[in-house]
Design an enzyme around this catalytic site. Sequence first.
Site, PDB file in Angstrom:
ATOM      1  N   PHE A   1       0.837  -1.203   0.000  1.00 22.35           N
ATOM      2  CA  PHE A   1       0.000   0.000   0.000  1.00 22.35           C
ATOM      3  C   PHE A   1       0.869   1.249   0.000  1.00 22.35           C
ATOM      4  O   PHE A   1       0.614   2.218  -0.717  1.00 22.35           O
ATOM      5  CB  PHE A   1      -0.926  -0.009   1.225  1.00 22.35           C
ATOM      6  N   GLY A   2       1.953   1.240   0.807  1.00 18.69           N
ATOM      7  CA  GLY A   2       2.846   2.388   0.852  1.00 18.69           C
ATOM      8  C   GLY A   2       3.526   2.630  -0.477  1.00 18.69           C
ATOM      9  O   GLY A   2       3.615   3.774  -0.943  1.00 18.69           O
TER      10      GLY A   2
ATOM     11  N   ASP B   1     -14.294  -2.626  -4.580  1.00 21.90           N
ATOM     12  CA  ASP B   1     -13.629  -1.548  -5.324  1.00 21.90           C
ATOM     13  C   ASP B   1     -12.747  -2.122  -6.432  1.00 21.90           C
ATOM     14  O   ASP B   1     -11.602  -1.717  -6.596  1.00 21.90           O
ATOM     15  CB  ASP B   1     -12.805  -0.675  -4.374  1.00 21.90           C
TER      16      ASP B   1
END
Length: 702
Positions: free
Chosen positions: A460-461, A515
Amino acid sequence: MDIFAFVLLLLSSSLLLFFFVLSDAADGIAKSESLTEGMTLVSRDGSFALGFFSPGNSGNRYLGIWYNNIPGRTVVWVANRLNPINDSSGMLMVNSSGSLVLLSQNTTVAWSANSTKKAWNPIVQLLDSGNLVLREEKEENPEKYLWQSFDYPSDTWLPGMKLGWDLKIGLERRLSAWKSPDDPSPGELSWGVELHNRPEIVLKKGTKKFLRTGPWNGLGFSGVPGLDDNQVYTYDFVINSDEVYLIFHLIKKSVISRAVLNENTSSYERCIWVEADKKWTTYISSPKDKCDTYNLCGPYGNCIIGKLPICQCVEGFKHKSPDTWNPDEWSKGCVRITQLSCEDKDKIGFAKFVGLKMPDTTYSWVNGSMNLNECRVRCLNNCSCTAYANSDIKNGGSGCAMWFGDLIDIRQAAASGQYPSMQDIYIRMPASEQVNQKEEKDKHKTKLIVIVVVSIAVVFGVLLILYCISKRSNFRDQTRAKVLGWSMRFNIIHGIARGLLYLHEDSRLRIIHRDLKASNVLLDNKMIPKISDFGMARSVGGDQTEGNTRRVVGTYGYMAPEYAINGIFSVKSDVFSFGISLLEIISGKKNRGWSHPDHNLNLVEHAWKLWKEGRPLELIDTCLEDSGIQSKIKRCLHISFLCLQHHDDRPNMSSVVMLLHSEAPLPEPKEVGFFVGKKSPSLSKNQPSSVNEITITVLEAR
């Protein structure tokens, strides 16, 4: 014209009409009639024909049944397989004793269909199902037919044909392959029901087992993919005191499908006639892979596709020949790491193995009324009992099945869930080793959770940094898109579909992503897609398929209408998002932010307009226009519209995966939901949302 000439013309016309009706409409012959060379019987609906033919390059003559409206004469049944006629003297008739006989040279019996019942006024009729029957003229009850070809199949299994046993008279209905395309006599390959405590279907080469389905467990055969959920046919497996048989029926009468044994490839093939291409297409084929080979891995060997080697020992066992473990040694199998003793029952337990093809063994025992706990106690008290399981897995499981002797022909369920009828089995183990296995699994589970959490945080980072630097998405870079031909692109589509199928049906918890979009699909260096960003994902119970929320989060342009407007999310809302992604991959355009310059429609609306106007190929990415496989691309476009229908009309992901890999006819899509690119006025302005490039996640209690 005088009156004599007029009468003569009228009589000639009547005679021509009479002979035309006789030759065009005959589906049977009576006791005083016969069928000879050059004549055919045609079923009433025109589907099948019966007559004389020569297979391949052979000059021999056989009496057979074939599809009447399919070019190339696909033969489904042969009468005189073992006794061909070498000239054109063949004649089919009902003799004076009421038996159906095929004569050669007017006297020699080449084949006969004797009936045990006395026939008074028999007729022979070719039915619309392809079944040739001998019956009394006024008797139409199938249970009272004097004889029928469906009881004596050749190499082909047709809808409505029973495959199995009539126990009352000891009749076995079994398929046997043609020796070659020129010779319809029985080859080595045969396919039928094997009778024992747990009946199953077995493919044999001669007298040796070549492939087995695994026993019937109430939902299906534990080792056969494709039967549990398909759009072509339904099937039933009947077991009672009179009969044991498998039968299938087509879901749509317009579909033409048959199963056939192929001696050349040593396989069982399910075929569908594709009218547009004028050819048969294989829908399912067995053996499917190496693990379908009977007893490949020997006793307690577990065949697992994707492992090296594919033969692994089940837990608690080790290779019998560890120093020479190679394909030639696999059949020697595995032996216990710790030997069992029957003297101390406290030192004996059972290890649970999830998702196995039910094994074969020297002896098994079945009780339909005993529950699983009673089954465990009975197996524990019998030292020769090797394993136990439910005999029926529908409705949560019931009944008891026990195995005695070494377990063979085991295979592991694939993670993709291709074998949904596989079940759990409990194998006898030392209690101490069972505890050690549990401790190791707990440690492994904890380690795995830590690795997953850390990995998600790192990924995610990295993604956030990459977004801030380049604001890119996978399919935004047109130069990269040009490199992707249809075969890479289809692999991406397939990978996304299989990933969603795993989340929806095959993982321990049912997961709804909420999503799914192109920017949340990552491609590795081999262009294999990985679904990412589970910040909005919700897990639901195993029997729960939907939920709702007051806080709608996600990406406009990909949200299903029922989720964006009412907050109802489900596996079907993920299917909707997949449909959008599929449309983007085909067109090379993004749905969000794109509109047609002429009519201001978004991608979905524009695609639907082209579809309704019969111009769907105009949507295809220009770099795919010369790919030569527009029909396959059009099929994927068709599937995307099925995914974009209203909630109840959308297929589930298991159906989508199957449709992507078959050529079965597709239903016409209904009106698609056009909310995909527009913000609903009913939504609060304060509700969080996102554009295609980044997702805003709002945490809420679960």
